[in-house]
Design a protein around this motif. Structure first.
Motif, PDB file in Angstrom:
ATOM      1  N   LEU A   1       0.870  -1.167   0.000  1.00  0.00           N
ATOM      2  CA  LEU A   1       0.000   0.000   0.000  1.00  0.00           C
ATOM      3  C   LEU A   1       0.910   1.221   0.000  1.00  0.00           C
ATOM      4  CD1 LEU A   1      -2.847   1.222   0.266  1.00  0.00           C
ATOM      5  CD2 LEU A   1      -2.565   1.091   2.755  1.00  0.00           C
ATOM      6  N   PRO A   2       0.928   1.996  -1.101  1.00  0.00           N
ATOM      7  CA  PRO A   2       1.876   3.111  -1.195  1.00  0.00           C
ATOM      8  C   PRO A   2       1.825   4.019   0.038  1.00  0.00           C
ATOM      9  CG  PRO A   2       0.757   2.797  -3.288  1.00  0.00           C
ATOM     10  CD  PRO A   2       0.093   1.873  -2.304  1.00  0.00           C
ATOM     11  N   GLY A   3       2.995   4.282   0.595  1.00  0.00           N
ATOM     12  CA  GLY A   3       3.087   5.128   1.779  1.00  0.00           C
ATOM     13  C   GLY A   3       2.942   4.387   3.088  1.00  0.00           C
ATOM     14  N   TYR A   4       2.470   3.118   3.026  1.00  0.00           N
ATOM     15  CA  TYR A   4       2.213   2.360   4.255  1.00  0.00           C
ATOM     16  C   TYR A   4       2.845   0.969   4.252  1.00  0.00           C
ATOM     17  CZ  TYR A   4      -0.940   6.094   5.601  1.00  0.00           C
ATOM     18  OH  TYR A   4      -1.442   7.322   5.939  1.00  0.00           O
ATOM     19  N   GLY A   5       3.578   0.641   3.196  1.00  0.00           N
ATOM     20  CA  GLY A   5       4.362  -0.583   3.190  1.00  0.00           C
ATOM     21  C   GLY A   5       3.583  -1.841   2.850  1.00  0.00           C
TER      22      GLY A   5
ATOM     23  N   ASP B   1      -3.709  21.020  -0.093  1.00  0.00           N
ATOM     24  CA  ASP B   1      -2.763  21.338  -1.164  1.00  0.00           C
ATOM     25  C   ASP B   1      -1.318  21.155  -0.695  1.00  0.00           C
ATOM     26  OD1 ASP B   1      -2.784  23.453   0.584  1.00  0.00           O
ATOM     27  OD2 ASP B   1      -3.348  24.973  -0.898  1.00  0.00           O
ATOM     28  N   ARG B   2      -1.107  20.139   0.156  1.00  0.00           N
ATOM     29  CA  ARG B   2       0.246  19.755   0.547  1.00  0.00           C
ATOM     30  C   ARG B   2       0.443  18.271   0.255  1.00  0.00           C
ATOM     31  NH1 ARG B   2       3.287  19.815   6.513  1.00  0.00           N
ATOM     32  NH2 ARG B   2       5.291  19.052   5.713  1.00  0.00           N
ATOM     33  N   ALA B   3       1.554  17.927  -0.365  1.00  0.00           N
ATOM     34  CA  ALA B   3       1.819  16.541  -0.737  1.00  0.00           C
ATOM     35  C   ALA B   3       1.786  15.622   0.474  1.00  0.00           C
ATOM     36  CB  ALA B   3       3.167  16.431  -1.442  1.00  0.00           C
ATOM     37  N   PHE B   4       1.281  14.407   0.263  1.00  0.00           N
ATOM     38  CA  PHE B   4       1.255  13.383   1.307  1.00  0.00           C
ATOM     39  C   PHE B   4       2.644  13.189   1.898  1.00  0.00           C
ATOM     40  CE2 PHE B   4       2.050   8.945   2.421  1.00  0.00           C
ATOM     41  CZ  PHE B   4       1.063   8.715   3.354  1.00  0.00           C
ATOM     42  N   GLY B   5       2.694  12.976   3.209  1.00  0.00           N
ATOM     43  CA  GLY B   5       3.965  12.734   3.896  1.00  0.00           C
ATOM     44  C   GLY B   5       3.687  12.378   5.337  1.00  0.00           C
ATOM     45  N   PRO B   6       4.732  12.394   6.184  1.00  0.00           N
ATOM     46  CA  PRO B   6       4.548  12.048   7.596  1.00  0.00           C
ATOM     47  C   PRO B   6       3.465  12.866   8.291  1.00  0.00           C
ATOM     48  CG  PRO B   6       6.886  12.123   7.055  1.00  0.00           C
ATOM     49  CD  PRO B   6       6.157  12.613   5.847  1.00  0.00           C
ATOM     50  N   TRP B   7       3.280  14.110   7.869  1.00  0.00           N
ATOM     51  CA  TRP B   7       2.238  14.941   8.487  1.00  0.00           C
ATOM     52  C   TRP B   7       0.860  14.285   8.327  1.00  0.00           C
ATOM     53  CZ3 TRP B   7      -2.061  16.789   6.021  1.00  0.00           C
ATOM     54  CH2 TRP B   7      -2.057  16.756   4.621  1.00  0.00           C
ATOM     55  N   ALA B   8       0.590  13.741   7.126  1.00  0.00           N
ATOM     56  CA  ALA B   8      -0.705  13.120   6.853  1.00  0.00           C
ATOM     57  C   ALA B   8      -0.871  11.816   7.632  1.00  0.00           C
ATOM     58  CB  ALA B   8      -0.864  12.870   5.357  1.00  0.00           C
TER      59      ALA B   8
END
Length: 272
Positions: A187-191, A247-254
């Motif tokens: 799962l992209p972003g979650y391994g 309008d901020r790219a997915f990352g640790p914040w999300a």
């Protein structure tokens, strides 16, 4: 809904969110509902819904050949065609692994355009955007990631998915049913997830951990998130859907704030 005010604390320039009940009515909104956001992969559920309209109209069959040898429309929708993530290159036999694939959705769009005689972006407009009144939504480019929409429009889509008007409820139920159960995948972003459950264009939460929904989300929760900092989920057990666009790219914040919002929304709805 008080819980939606949480988006004011998110480290993003702009955010908007909405919660939609199972009967299609709005439970609450927050932020600029008419602001147009790039959806990234939240485009996929919209493209998938158009594909299901094409199926009901007889333009395609779910189990007809499409994509690599041995692959079908169903394989493409369920990310089991064997195509690579962003390349039209075969990585595995169809049905063997859950290989999340933008290329697969692009092949799907081309296939529907060929079978229907209508460019896929126009097909999505006629099949989904126009009848649902999603006048601020466009798809100019890849069916995998190039949609642009608003929270107001996606709330209409969330209402449709929960109380279908464009499709037969049995078709929507099939789309939310696990296709090719038991397949592993990333799962992209979650391994790596085992299993990595997916329906027809919609990701299914199942027992995935970590995950972008909440700890209180039911296993039947389905939806999608996008690398542009966007998500849409529907929790049939809660009778609720939630859309959040930024309008901020997915990352640790999300990874940190999205589950908090989801759990807060579900808790507030349960209390009320």
């Amino acid at each position: 809904m008080e819980s939606l005010r949480i988006i004011e604390t998110w480290p993003v320039p702009t955010a908007a969110a909405a919660v939609v009940r199972a009967d299609g009515t709005l439970a609450g909104t927050h932020g600029p509902l008419s602001h147009r956001f790039p959806l990234a992969s939240v485009t996929k559920p919209l493209a998938a819904y158009a594909a299901l309209v094409a199926y009901e109209e007889g333009a395609v069959e779910l189990d007809e050949p499409a994509g690599p040898a041995g692959s079908t429309v169903r394989h493409l929708l369920a990310h089991t065609s064997g195509l690579a993530f962003d390349e039209h290159r075969v990585m595995a036999p169809p049905g063997d692994r859950r290989l999340y694939s933008n290329a697969g959705f692009e092949v799907l769009g081309d296939h529907i355009a060929k079978q229907s005689g209508i460019p896929f972006a126009e097909y999505v407009r006629q099949a989904v955007f126009e009848p649902l009144g999603m006048s601020a939504s466009t798809l100019d480019g890849s069916p995998a990631k190039d949609g642009v929409s608003t929270v107001g429009d996606l709330a209409k889509f969330a209402a449709e998915v929960q109380a279908p008007q464009l499709l037969h409820p049995a078709t929507v139920a099939e789309a939310m049913h696990v296709q090719y159960p038991g397949l592993k995948g990333v799962l992209p972003g979650y391994g790596h997830q085992n299993p990595n459950d997916w329906g027809l264009g919609f990701e299914i939460r199942g027992a995935k951990s970590p995950h972008w929904t909440g700890s209180s989300s039911s296993p039947r929760t389905f939806g999608h998130f996008g690398q542009s900092g966007t998500f849409l989920w529907v929790d049939p057990d809660a009778g609720l859907a939630c859309v959040a666009l930024t309008d901020r790219a997915f990352g640790p914040w999300a990874v940190e704030v999205w589950p908090v919002l989801t759990d807060s929304v579900l808790a507030e709805f349960t209390r009320s």
